[in-house]
Design a protein around this motif. Structure first.
Motif, PDB file in Angstrom:
ATOM      1  N   ALA A   4      -7.957 -18.015  14.046  1.00 63.25           N
ATOM      2  CA  ALA A   4      -7.293 -19.162  13.714  1.00 63.25           C
ATOM      3  C   ALA A   4      -6.944 -18.923  12.212  1.00 63.25           C
ATOM      4  CB  ALA A   4      -7.946 -20.520  13.899  1.00 63.25           C
ATOM      5  N   GLY A   5      -5.558 -19.370  11.920  1.00 65.39           N
ATOM      6  CA  GLY A   5      -5.263 -19.225  10.578  1.00 65.39           C
ATOM      7  C   GLY A   5      -5.004 -17.749  10.076  1.00 65.39           C
ATOM      8  N   TYR A   6      -4.611 -16.889  10.912  1.00 66.72           N
ATOM      9  CA  TYR A   6      -4.506 -15.282  10.743  1.00 66.72           C
ATOM     10  C   TYR A   6      -2.997 -15.059  10.970  1.00 66.72           C
ATOM     11  CZ  TYR A   6      -4.126 -10.222  10.589  1.00 66.72           C
ATOM     12  OH  TYR A   6      -3.961  -9.101  10.372  1.00 66.72           O
ATOM     13  N   PHE A   7      -2.297 -14.996   9.664  1.00 64.93           N
ATOM     14  CA  PHE A   7      -0.774 -14.573  10.054  1.00 64.93           C
ATOM     15  C   PHE A   7      -0.628 -13.215   9.526  1.00 64.93           C
ATOM     16  CE2 PHE A   7      -1.432 -19.094   8.809  1.00 64.93           C
ATOM     17  CZ  PHE A   7      -0.343 -19.819   9.569  1.00 64.93           C
ATOM     18  N   PRO A   8      -0.417 -12.411  10.603  1.00 67.01           N
ATOM     19  CA  PRO A   8      -0.299 -10.919  10.555  1.00 67.01           C
ATOM     20  C   PRO A   8       1.089 -10.620   9.640  1.00 67.01           C
ATOM     21  CG  PRO A   8      -0.010 -11.610  12.713  1.00 67.01           C
ATOM     22  CD  PRO A   8      -0.353 -12.760  12.086  1.00 67.01           C
ATOM     23  N   GLU A   9       2.103 -11.078   9.937  1.00 65.42           N
ATOM     24  CA  GLU A   9       3.149 -10.763   8.934  1.00 65.42           C
ATOM     25  C   GLU A   9       3.105 -11.168   7.529  1.00 65.42           C
ATOM     26  OE1 GLU A   9       6.921 -12.708  10.465  1.00 65.42           O
ATOM     27  OE2 GLU A   9       6.407 -12.523  12.476  1.00 65.42           O
ATOM     28  N   ASP A  10       2.249 -12.073   7.192  1.00 66.38           N
ATOM     29  CA  ASP A  10       2.018 -12.502   5.968  1.00 66.38           C
ATOM     30  C   ASP A  10       1.089 -11.430   5.331  1.00 66.38           C
ATOM     31  OD1 ASP A  10       3.609 -14.558   6.279  1.00 66.38           O
ATOM     32  OD2 ASP A  10       2.079 -16.118   6.037  1.00 66.38           O
ATOM     33  N   ARG A  11       0.122 -11.157   6.076  1.00 65.05           N
ATOM     34  CA  ARG A  11      -0.839  -9.895   5.672  1.00 65.05           C
ATOM     35  C   ARG A  11      -0.063  -8.535   5.411  1.00 65.05           C
ATOM     36  NH1 ARG A  11      -5.727 -11.329   3.636  1.00 65.05           N
ATOM     37  NH2 ARG A  11      -6.435  -9.450   4.334  1.00 65.05           N
ATOM     38  N   LEU A  12       0.442  -8.396   6.081  1.00 61.03           N
ATOM     39  CA  LEU A  12       1.244  -7.107   6.113  1.00 61.03           C
ATOM     40  C   LEU A  12       2.193  -7.025   4.730  1.00 61.03           C
ATOM     41  CD1 LEU A  12       1.627  -4.113   7.032  1.00 61.03           C
ATOM     42  CD2 LEU A  12       3.284  -4.824   8.781  1.00 61.03           C
ATOM     43  N   MET A  13       2.948  -7.966   4.825  1.00 58.63           N
ATOM     44  CA  MET A  13       4.052  -8.273   3.760  1.00 58.63           C
ATOM     45  C   MET A  13       3.409  -8.017   2.506  1.00 58.63           C
ATOM     46  SD  MET A  13       7.016  -8.049   5.080  1.00 58.63           S
ATOM     47  CE  MET A  13       7.819  -8.002   3.329  1.00 58.63           C
ATOM     48  N   VAL A  14       2.012  -8.531   2.270  1.00 59.63           N
ATOM     49  CA  VAL A  14       1.170  -8.463   1.131  1.00 59.63           C
ATOM     50  C   VAL A  14       0.955  -7.087   0.414  1.00 59.63           C
ATOM     51  CG1 VAL A  14      -1.119  -9.055  -0.259  1.00 59.63           C
ATOM     52  CG2 VAL A  14       0.420 -10.752   0.982  1.00 59.63           C
ATOM     53  N   ARG A  15       0.721  -6.373   1.822  1.00 60.79           N
ATOM     54  CA  ARG A  15       0.308  -4.850   1.572  1.00 60.79           C
ATOM     55  C   ARG A  15       1.549  -4.184   1.254  1.00 60.79           C
ATOM     56  NH1 ARG A  15      -4.595  -2.829   4.427  1.00 60.79           N
ATOM     57  NH2 ARG A  15      -5.823  -4.582   5.544  1.00 60.79           N
ATOM     58  N   TYR A  16       2.664  -4.335   1.883  1.00 59.99           N
ATOM     59  CA  TYR A  16       4.017  -3.696   1.198  1.00 59.99           C
ATOM     60  C   TYR A  16       4.200  -3.957   0.013  1.00 59.99           C
ATOM     61  CZ  TYR A  16       9.047  -3.373   1.110  1.00 59.99           C
ATOM     62  OH  TYR A  16      10.261  -3.250   0.759  1.00 59.99           O
ATOM     63  N   TRP A  17       4.137  -5.228  -0.258  1.00 60.66           N
ATOM     64  CA  TRP A  17       4.583  -5.792  -1.769  1.00 60.66           C
ATOM     65  C   TRP A  17       3.664  -4.996  -2.684  1.00 60.66           C
ATOM     66  CZ3 TRP A  17       4.977 -11.213  -0.216  1.00 60.66           C
ATOM     67  CH2 TRP A  17       6.075 -11.651   0.344  1.00 60.66           C
ATOM     68  N   LYS A  18       2.223  -4.802  -2.455  1.00 61.33           N
ATOM     69  CA  LYS A  18       1.248  -4.105  -3.334  1.00 61.33           C
ATOM     70  C   LYS A  18       1.706  -2.498  -3.420  1.00 61.33           C
ATOM     71  CE  LYS A  18      -2.719  -7.165  -2.976  1.00 61.33           C
ATOM     72  NZ  LYS A  18      -4.063  -7.322  -2.664  1.00 61.33           N
ATOM     73  N   TYR A  19       2.248  -1.971  -2.265  1.00 62.93           N
ATOM     74  CA  TYR A  19       2.432  -0.669  -2.203  1.00 62.93           C
ATOM     75  C   TYR A  19       3.767  -0.630  -3.289  1.00 62.93           C
ATOM     76  CZ  TYR A  19       3.929   3.797  -0.445  1.00 62.93           C
ATOM     77  OH  TYR A  19       4.461   5.083  -0.276  1.00 62.93           O
ATOM     78  N   LEU A  20       4.704  -1.419  -3.312  1.00 64.89           N
ATOM     79  CA  LEU A  20       5.904  -1.140  -4.315  1.00 64.89           C
ATOM     80  C   LEU A  20       5.384  -1.467  -5.545  1.00 64.89           C
ATOM     81  CD1 LEU A  20       7.566  -1.356  -1.762  1.00 64.89           C
ATOM     82  CD2 LEU A  20       8.998  -3.060  -2.411  1.00 64.89           C
ATOM     83  N   LYS A  21       4.493  -2.330  -5.825  1.00 66.50           N
ATOM     84  CA  LYS A  21       4.103  -2.476  -7.156  1.00 66.50           C
ATOM     85  C   LYS A  21       3.460  -1.121  -7.701  1.00 66.50           C
ATOM     86  CE  LYS A  21       1.847  -5.994  -8.788  1.00 66.50           C
ATOM     87  NZ  LYS A  21       1.251  -6.979  -8.983  1.00 66.50           N
ATOM     88  N   GLN A  22       2.822  -0.268  -6.869  1.00 66.59           N
ATOM     89  CA  GLN A  22       2.152   0.868  -7.258  1.00 66.59           C
ATOM     90  C   GLN A  22       3.263   2.058  -7.215  1.00 66.59           C
ATOM     91  OE1 GLN A  22      -1.014   1.368  -4.416  1.00 66.59           O
ATOM     92  NE2 GLN A  22      -2.385  -0.337  -5.186  1.00 66.59           N
TER      93      GLN A  22
END
Length: 283
Positions: A116-134
């Motif tokens: 409950a409360g797990y939003f896969p799209e949000d979790r993956l987008m955070v990983r994506y943005w972190k990748y772009l920052k790096q």
């Protein structure tokens, strides 16, 4: 820095209040692929944008492995299916074709998708943005930082109002590192009781940020990246019909219900079981 005057000058002007004139992201991808003389570093930055489409497509295939890919990306369906299968092997070796965070997410998804409360799209987008920052440069890195700041700040403001633990729902968030002007704008947006209007205002904020970032160099790689981002915003609004909006919003509300008390402004826009609808009408 390379100049893309001929490519950008041949494209229609994009306006936030007009969906009809925008080329599709897939059309833009095709035009960019035809630029044989594009700088290798610039091409890499553009590929980072289309990595967002790959992430969205990955979510689609995790939900339905036989589904058609709805977004323009760097890899086709067979390649993403191979990524998923390989990531689930007991012994997994990193595939150099894909960023490591994608396989990590596949494993996380299968471990947590029923929570409950797990939003896969949000979790993956955070990983994506972190990748772009790096791995991104200049504009791309700043765009990723902005996206993370917006997502984290709006989430933190909601948590504070509801008495939830901010650190449980945000990702590496430090409010003291968020630009003061941005924080003020987001605090104002968070007060909007209409979630659809709130999303429009967030997109407008991003749009104006891109205009400011590319004002002095309207034909360089940053301007091209911003143009694709704007086309993606318009395409997202155009593809979200009332029924899709209703289903997506119902899913969010249901997940929140299982996890905590739902704010009044969200329940006010919940679709009723029989007659209610949730409509996203951009105009």
């Amino acid at each position: 820095m390379a100049n893309y005057y001929f490519l950008l000058s041949g494209l229609p002007d994009l306006k936030l209040d007009s969906l009809e004139t925008a080329p599709s992201v897939q059309e833009l991808q095709q035009q960019i692929l035809e630029q044989d003389d594009m700088d290798k570093g610039d091409r890499r930055q553009v590929e980072m944008f289309f990595l967002m489409g790959d992430c969205r497509n990955l979510i689609t295939l995790l939900d339905d492995n036989l589904a058609e890919l709805p977004y323009a990306g760097n890899w086709d369906k067979a390649e993403l299916q191979e990524l998923i299968a390989d990531a689930l092997e007991e012994v997994y070796e990193d595939d150099s074709r894909f960023p490591a965070f994608m396989a990590d997410f596949v494993r996380e998804y299968y471990e947590r998708k029923s929570e409950a409360g797990y939003f896969p799209e949000d979790r993956l987008m955070v990983r994506y943005w972190k990748y772009l920052k790096q791995h991104g440069t200049g504009f791309v890195r700043r765009w990723a930082e902005l996206s993370l700041d917006i997502a984290n700040t709006l989430t933190a403001l909601l948590c504070e109002r509801q008495g939830w633990a901010v650190e449980q729902y945000t990702y590496d968030y430090d409010p003291t590192e968020v630009d003061k002007d941005l924080m003020s704008q987001l605090q104002d947006i968070a007060k909007d009781s209409d979630p659809v209007q709130k999303e429009r205002r967030i997109d407008a904020l991003k749009w104006l940020w891109m205009d400011d970032e590319t004002f002095f160099e309207p034909f360089d790689i940053n301007a091209l990246f911003a143009y694709i981002l704007k086309a993606d915003i318009l395409e997202r609004w155009a593809r979200l019909d009332p029924e899709q909006g209703r289903q997506r919003f119902s899913q969010i509300i249901e997940n929140l219900r299982q996890h905590a008390t739902v704010p009044a402004e969200f329940t006010a826009y919940m679709p009723k079981k029989e007659e209610g609808t949730y409509t996203k009408n951009y105009k």
